[in-house]
Enzyme design. Structure first.
Site, mmCIF file in Angstrom:
data_model
loop_
_atom_site.group_PDB
_atom_site.id
_atom_site.type_symbol
_atom_site.label_atom_id
_atom_site.label_comp_id
_atom_site.label_asym_id
_atom_site.label_seq_id
_atom_site.Cartn_x
_atom_site.Cartn_y
_atom_site.Cartn_z
ATOM 1 C CB VAL A 162 -79.547 74.048 -38.643
ATOM 2 C CG1 VAL A 162 -79.944 75.270 -37.847
ATOM 3 C CG2 VAL A 162 -79.814 72.792 -37.825
ATOM 4 N N GLY B 82 -87.837 50.562 -30.959
ATOM 5 C CA GLY B 82 -87.230 50.217 -32.245
ATOM 6 C C GLY B 82 -85.781 49.803 -32.108
ATOM 7 N NE ARG C 96 -90.388 67.021 -35.156
ATOM 8 C CZ ARG C 96 -91.694 66.799 -35.112
ATOM 9 N NH1 ARG C 96 -92.154 65.663 -34.650
ATOM 10 N NH2 ARG C 96 -92.554 67.708 -35.563
ATOM 11 C CD GLU C 97 -81.597 65.511 -40.497
ATOM 12 O OE1 GLU C 97 -81.649 64.480 -41.171
ATOM 13 O OE2 GLU C 97 -80.566 65.933 -39.965
ATOM 14 C CG ASN D 152 -81.788 67.363 -28.993
ATOM 15 O OD1 ASN D 152 -82.971 67.599 -29.225
ATOM 16 N ND2 ASN D 152 -80.840 67.598 -29.880
ATOM 17 C CE LYS E 232 -80.661 71.112 -30.134
ATOM 18 N NZ LYS E 232 -81.451 71.076 -31.321
ATOM 19 C CB CYS F 73 -79.611 65.756 -33.411
ATOM 20 S SG CYS F 73 -79.734 66.758 -34.880
ATOM 21 N NE ARG G 95 -75.841 64.431 -41.247
ATOM 22 C CZ ARG G 95 -76.110 65.707 -40.988
ATOM 23 N NH1 ARG G 95 -75.169 66.497 -40.535
ATOM 24 N NH2 ARG G 95 -77.321 66.183 -41.170
ATOM 25 C CE LYS H 94 -73.711 72.062 -48.493
ATOM 26 N NZ LYS H 94 -73.692 72.104 -47.024
HETATM 27 C C1 UGA Z 1 -83.884 65.768 -33.169
HETATM 28 C C2 UGA Z 1 -84.964 66.478 -32.317
HETATM 29 O O1 UGA Z 1 -86.187 65.756 -32.402
HETATM 30 C C3 UGA Z 1 -85.174 67.922 -32.786
HETATM 31 O O2 UGA Z 1 -86.095 68.565 -31.927
HETATM 32 C C4 UGA Z 1 -83.812 68.653 -32.737
HETATM 33 O O3 UGA Z 1 -83.931 69.966 -33.246
HETATM 34 C C5 UGA Z 1 -82.807 67.910 -33.599
HETATM 35 O O4 UGA Z 1 -82.685 66.553 -33.122
HETATM 36 C C6 UGA Z 1 -81.483 68.623 -33.496
HETATM 37 O O5 UGA Z 1 -80.919 68.661 -32.401
HETATM 38 O O6 UGA Z 1 -81.055 69.257 -34.466
HETATM 39 P P1 UGA Z 1 -83.889 64.615 -35.606
HETATM 40 O O7 UGA Z 1 -82.500 64.155 -35.283
HETATM 41 O O8 UGA Z 1 -84.161 65.236 -36.930
HETATM 42 O O9 UGA Z 1 -84.387 65.693 -34.511
HETATM 43 O O10 UGA Z 1 -84.823 63.341 -35.523
HETATM 44 P P2 UGA Z 1 -85.905 62.719 -34.519
HETATM 45 O O11 UGA Z 1 -87.203 62.714 -35.166
HETATM 46 O O12 UGA Z 1 -85.816 63.321 -33.186
HETATM 47 O O13 UGA Z 1 -85.376 61.206 -34.445
HETATM 48 C C7 UGA Z 1 -84.110 60.877 -33.889
HETATM 49 C C8 UGA Z 1 -83.929 59.374 -33.787
HETATM 50 O O14 UGA Z 1 -84.787 58.840 -32.790
HETATM 51 C C9 UGA Z 1 -84.265 58.619 -35.069
HETATM 52 O O15 UGA Z 1 -83.281 57.637 -35.279
HETATM 53 C C10 UGA Z 1 -85.603 57.976 -34.794
HETATM 54 O O16 UGA Z 1 -85.812 56.785 -35.504
HETATM 55 C C11 UGA Z 1 -85.502 57.726 -33.302
HETATM 56 N N1 UGA Z 1 -86.814 57.655 -32.620
HETATM 57 C C12 UGA Z 1 -87.591 58.760 -32.525
HETATM 58 C C13 UGA Z 1 -87.224 56.461 -32.059
HETATM 59 O O17 UGA Z 1 -86.515 55.437 -32.136
HETATM 60 N N2 UGA Z 1 -88.423 56.425 -31.405
HETATM 61 C C14 UGA Z 1 -89.221 57.509 -31.291
HETATM 62 O O18 UGA Z 1 -90.301 57.407 -30.669
HETATM 63 C C15 UGA Z 1 -88.806 58.704 -31.876
#
Ligand code: UGA
Length: 433
Positions: free
Chosen positions: A12, A254, A155-156, A209, A205, A261, A328, A36
């Site tokens: 972040v 999945g 999102r990462e 999430n 927030k 997060c 993670r 770092k």
């Molecule tokens: C998530 C949120 O999407 C962001 O908006 C938020 O800012 C972030 O957390 C945070 O709180 O910092 P992130 O953890 O980077 O972002 O990843 P996501 O793309 O949300 O995916 C999270 C998990 O859900 C992954 O394991 C992914 O494989 C899974 N996922 C996602 C599914 O299994 N199905 C989906 O349809 C979408």
């Protein structure tokens, strides 16, 4: 141009620092990890995030992005100070806010004139109030300041895109002065701004999430039912998603949600609600469905291989999702551990996450490419949907597998085509008949 400080050079922090420097501000990014900071000063970016290194290097060169280990220097030089330090989970699910408190104390000790202190780390509701109190107690000069909650939604894997084109910017503010400064800072991003109280911003927030995590668990629960009645979850998700009230995002079934997060934030929200006297049963159910995903997947392998012990299983994908090296709370890592625990020989491959995974998966064999991982395996398991796997030469895969078995945890292929090619192919929530 504003003078900004970003405390915490994690995902972040670095993305925030890069985006704010790119929009013309002078940004000092601070971390207590001297190694770092030394690397960042030399131009080496410690995380893999598409596009991030380019923006960091460009702004470093332009002297708009600087790095330091001193919170004092940050507090003195900047008018707006972002707190982006980690907030890991404690054993009971609550968030460990000791880093946020430490940083707040140190900022307070060095305040000499008005500052805006922005909480960007993911924190439980009411943390803004605690930051405010901490700063008041450690700021003997009584210098005025404002605390702002500005939750991050990036999102990462697509963090830069998300940072420059946010759907909305949430500002939890307690004064017009702070609101004005923050609105000015975010003007170049041209996104709708929701300005509200600090507690409401923090709750937004939590709500976002938790809702997204629940959406994923919902479609995974539908996948379970689809398997029982021979229906196709992909078609269900497609039709649901076309309803604009539902939307198509986050309906991919999945192996469950992972990452730094969702699992942590869901735990923290359940914990916070309970503390306030509300039993958040809906969210608890979403968490339970998610925890069961691993067993559902292992069962599919068992159905195909009968006995897992002594079988060779190749695993493609270790990161918690594609386009990141982050492992993670990756469900893929948990599944590899379960397979190793059940006595399987596990060969793994991931395009980016192998280095990080090595110390966690001691018993696994790390392979240089997917074909090496698959060679002479009894089964190939897909755990992360990297584009590279979509482009695999399946004819070659079939030839080099000991048995033509593919268990796909991310529904990357068409079941009918896979069966036509002669694979025993199991995926999530669809039989392919
Ligand atoms: C998530 C949120 O999407 C962001 O908006 C938020 O800012 C972030 O957390 C945070 O709180 O910092 P992130 O953890 O980077 O972002 O990843 P996501 O793309 O949300 O995916 C999270 C998990 O859900 C992954 O394991 C992914 O494989 C899974 N996922 C996602 C599914 O299994 N199905 C989906 O349809 C979408």
């Amino acid at each position: 141009m504003q003078n900004i400080a970003v405390i915490g050079a994690g995902y972040v922090g670095l993305v925030t620092a890069a985006a704010l420097a790119e929009t013309g501000n002078r940004v000092l990014c601070v971390d207590s990890d001297t190694e770092k900071i030394r690397k960042l000063r030399k131009g080496s970016v410690p995380i893999y995030e598409p596009g991030l290194d380019k923006i960091i290097l460009k702004n470093k060169k332009l002297k708009r992005l600087l790095f330091s280990t001193s919170i004092k220097e940050a507090t003195v030089s900047a008018q707006i100070i972002f707190i982006c330090v980690g907030t890991p989970s404690r054993q009971d699910g609550s968030a460990d806010l000791s880093a946020v408190q430490k940083v707040s104390q140190e900022i307070a000790r060095n305040i000499r004139e008005y500052k805006v202190i922005v909480e960007k780390s993911t924190v439980p509701a009411e943390t803004g109030e605690k930051i405010k109190r901490t700063i008041e107690m450690n700021n003997p000069g009584g210098v005025s300041f404002d605390v702002v909650s500005n939750p991050e939604f990036l999102r990462e894997g697509s963090a830069m895109q998300d940072a420059f084109h946010p759907d909305r910017i949430v500002l939890g503010v307690a004064s017009e002065r702070a609101e004005k400064i923050m609105r000015q800072l975010y003007k170049p991003f041209k996104a709708p701004i929701v300005a509200t109280s600090i507690n409401t911003a923090e709750l937004i927030k939590h709500a976002c999430n938790s809702f997204l995590a629940t959406k994923i668990s919902f479609i995974n629960a539908i996948a379970n039912v689809c398997e029982k009645i021979d229906a196709d979850v992909e078609k269900v998700a497609l039709a649901m998603g076309l309803d604009t009230r539902i939307g198509k995002e986050f309906l991919r079934p999945g192996i469950g949600f992972g990452g730094s997060c969702f699992p942590k934030d869901v735990d923290a929200f359940i914990h916070l609600a309970a503390q306030k006297g509300y039993d958040f049963e809906l969210l608890k159910a979403a968490r339970k469905i998610n925890q069961e995903r691993k067993d559902v997947f292992i069962k599919k392998i068992e159905e195909a291989l009968w006995i897992i012990k002594d079988k060779t299983i190749s695993v493609l994908g270790l990161s918690f999702k594609p386009d990141t090296d982050d492992i993670r709370s990756s469900v893929a890592i948990d599944i590899v551990r379960l397979l190793l625990g059940a006595g399987a020989k596990v060969k793994v491959y991931d395009p980016k996450a192998m280095e990080r995974a090595k110390s966690l998966l001691k018993g696994a064999t790390f392979c240089d490419n997917p074909y090496e991982a698959v060679r002479k395996s009894d089964c190939m398991a897909i755990l992360t949907e990297w584009q590279e796997f979509k482009e695999l030469d399946l004819k070659k895969i079939k030839k080099i597998l000991r048995q033509p078995v593919i268990i796909d945890g991310r529904n990357m292929f068409d079941p009918q085509q896979m069966r036509a090619m002669g694979f025993v192919y199991k995926s999530i929530g669809r039989s392919g008949k």
